[in-house]
Scaffold this motif. Sequence first.
Motif, short mmCIF file in Angstrom:
data_model
loop_
_atom_site.label_atom_id
_atom_site.label_comp_id
_atom_site.label_asym_id
_atom_site.label_seq_id
_atom_site.Cartn_x
_atom_site.Cartn_y
_atom_site.Cartn_z
N HIS A 48 0.88 -1.30 -0.01
CA HIS A 48 -0.14 -0.14 -0.05
C HIS A 48 0.85 1.25 -0.02
CE1 HIS A 48 0.96 -0.48 4.43
NE2 HIS A 48 1.13 0.69 4.33
N SER A 49 2.25 1.20 0.25
CA SER A 49 2.88 2.11 0.48
C SER A 49 3.37 2.81 -0.84
CB SER A 49 4.42 1.92 1.12
OG SER A 49 5.10 1.03 0.41
N ILE A 50 2.96 2.22 -2.21
CA ILE A 50 3.21 3.03 -3.27
C ILE A 50 1.85 3.39 -4.10
CG2 ILE A 50 5.31 1.70 -3.69
CD1 ILE A 50 2.40 0.44 -5.07
N ALA A 51 1.12 3.44 -3.18
CA ALA A 51 -0.35 3.99 -3.86
C ALA A 51 -0.09 5.31 -4.29
CB ALA A 51 -1.34 3.96 -2.77
N PRO A 52 -0.55 5.84 -5.44
CA PRO A 52 -0.43 7.05 -5.97
C PRO A 52 -1.20 8.41 -5.25
CG PRO A 52 -1.94 5.97 -7.45
CD PRO A 52 -1.36 4.89 -6.50
N ARG A 53 -0.67 9.33 -5.05
CA ARG A 53 -1.21 10.38 -4.84
C ARG A 53 -2.42 11.02 -5.58
NH1 ARG A 53 3.78 11.84 -3.49
NH2 ARG A 53 3.79 13.52 -5.10
N GLU A 54 -3.38 11.89 -5.22
CA GLU A 54 -4.19 12.25 -6.32
C GLU A 54 -3.61 13.06 -7.25
OE1 GLU A 54 -8.26 15.02 -6.67
OE2 GLU A 54 -7.24 14.59 -4.60
N THR A 55 -2.61 13.75 -7.17
CA THR A 55 -1.82 14.61 -8.35
C THR A 55 -0.78 13.80 -8.90
OG1 THR A 55 -0.59 15.91 -6.68
CG2 THR A 55 -2.93 16.66 -7.34
N GLU A 56 -0.42 12.59 -8.37
CA GLU A 56 0.97 12.08 -8.92
C GLU A 56 0.68 11.01 -10.08
OE1 GLU A 56 4.34 9.15 -6.68
OE2 GLU A 56 2.35 9.56 -5.85
N ILE A 57 1.88 11.18 -10.99
CA ILE A 57 1.52 10.26 -12.20
C ILE A 57 1.45 8.99 -11.74
CG2 ILE A 57 3.06 9.53 -14.06
CD1 ILE A 57 4.40 12.12 -14.34
N THR A 58 0.54 8.26 -12.36
CA THR A 58 -0.01 6.90 -11.95
C THR A 58 0.60 5.67 -12.99
OG1 THR A 58 -1.74 7.73 -10.69
CG2 THR A 58 -1.94 5.25 -11.36
N TYR A 59 1.05 4.68 -12.44
CA TYR A 59 1.25 3.76 -13.38
C TYR A 59 0.48 2.42 -12.95
CZ TYR A 59 5.33 6.38 -15.13
OH TYR A 59 5.99 7.16 -15.55
N ILE A 60 0.36 1.32 -13.81
CA ILE A 60 -0.14 0.06 -13.21
C ILE A 60 0.72 -0.93 -13.84
CG2 ILE A 60 -1.54 -0.21 -15.30
CD1 ILE A 60 -3.95 -1.38 -13.78
N SER A 61 0.74 -1.87 -12.79
CA SER A 61 1.55 -2.96 -13.23
C SER A 61 1.04 -4.28 -12.53
CB SER A 61 3.02 -3.20 -12.84
OG SER A 61 4.04 -3.80 -13.37
N ARG A 62 1.86 -5.59 -12.78
CA ARG A 62 1.34 -7.00 -12.21
C ARG A 62 2.17 -7.15 -11.05
NH1 ARG A 62 1.97 -12.61 -13.34
NH2 ARG A 62 0.38 -13.69 -13.68
N LEU A 63 1.54 -7.82 -10.04
CA LEU A 63 2.26 -8.37 -8.78
C LEU A 63 2.61 -9.85 -9.17
CD1 LEU A 63 0.15 -6.63 -5.81
CD2 LEU A 63 2.64 -6.03 -7.18
N ARG A 64 3.35 -10.42 -8.10
CA ARG A 64 3.68 -11.73 -8.72
C ARG A 64 2.58 -12.85 -8.46
NH1 ARG A 64 7.44 -11.41 -4.78
NH2 ARG A 64 9.12 -10.73 -6.10
N ASN A 65 1.62 -12.34 -7.59
CA ASN A 65 0.32 -12.99 -7.51
C ASN A 65 -0.47 -13.20 -8.58
OD1 ASN A 65 -0.89 -10.81 -6.96
ND2 ASN A 65 -1.13 -11.19 -4.76
N GLY A 66 -0.32 -12.21 -9.55
CA GLY A 66 -1.15 -12.16 -10.84
C GLY A 66 -1.95 -10.96 -10.44
N SER A 67 -2.16 -10.32 -9.55
CA SER A 67 -3.18 -9.19 -9.38
C SER A 67 -2.37 -7.90 -9.94
CB SER A 67 -3.63 -8.95 -7.87
OG SER A 67 -2.50 -8.74 -7.03
N SER A 68 -3.15 -6.93 -10.07
CA SER A 68 -2.42 -5.65 -10.62
C SER A 68 -2.57 -4.65 -9.46
CB SER A 68 -3.14 -5.18 -11.71
OG SER A 68 -4.62 -4.74 -11.65
N VAL A 69 -1.65 -3.66 -9.67
CA VAL A 69 -1.39 -2.46 -8.62
C VAL A 69 -1.23 -1.08 -9.10
CG1 VAL A 69 0.94 -2.92 -8.10
CG2 VAL A 69 -0.36 -1.99 -6.29
N LYS A 70 -1.91 -0.37 -8.52
CA LYS A 70 -1.61 1.25 -9.17
C LYS A 70 -0.55 1.64 -8.41
CE LYS A 70 -6.41 2.47 -10.40
NZ LYS A 70 -7.45 3.40 -10.18
N ILE A 71 0.54 2.61 -9.02
CA ILE A 71 1.87 2.78 -8.49
C ILE A 71 2.04 4.27 -8.58
CG2 ILE A 71 4.38 2.34 -8.37
CD1 ILE A 71 3.74 -0.35 -10.10
#
Length: 221
Positions: A48-71
């Motif tokens: 959860h520590s890499i969750a983007p702030r509202e004004t931050e540039i946001t990326y999305i990628s895949r975790l080892r367990n197959g789920s995706s996460v916003k960064i």
Amino acid sequence: MPKGHVGVLTIGQSPRMDVTPAIQSILGSEIQITESGGLNSLTDETIHSIAPRETEITYISRLRNGSSVKIGKDKLLPLLQKELWRLEEKTDIIIMLCTGDFPALETSKPIIFPDKVLNHTIKAISSGSLGLIIPLEEQRNSLVKKWNQHNLHIITEVASPYEESDVKGAAKALKMRGAEIIVLDCMGYNMLHKQDAAEGSGLPVILPRTLVARIAAEYVS
């Protein structure tokens, strides 16, 4: 012995079993791949520590367990840099597994940035209307700004590569809105996504993962 050694650096967690086999098929069996990921050091409890702030540039990628996460980009960069330094010690060239913009990263080895490859490729072959299929709505403004440097007419549609989404419908919409060529602007898109986009639009479709893999193959061959 392997004839070359290619590093693959994802902004998520490695291994990227959804991407790396496609890269390996282009490089060939004699080329060794070593993977690393910017979020490899994070756990389920700390992700959860890499969750983007509202004004931050946001990326999305895949975790080892197959789920995706916003960064969030600002939180990602120092983690990514540490993994890049480790990876460069073992490899001849590195593929950045993200189409985002990372000019701040430092490395002593050649590194293929997909965003630069895509920008120069489109600049070389098109000067009209570019259709982008992107993963997240919140990326729309930053990606349009990135591509506008070529004075292209940019049209965007959203269809995530990491969950059920209508890539074919997004491509059809881009065609109806005047696109002349389509870029799947994320390394998460695969050959099935490309086929869907081509069938939906009847247009040329650029898939970043295979494009950069072919450049890496040229380098190490």
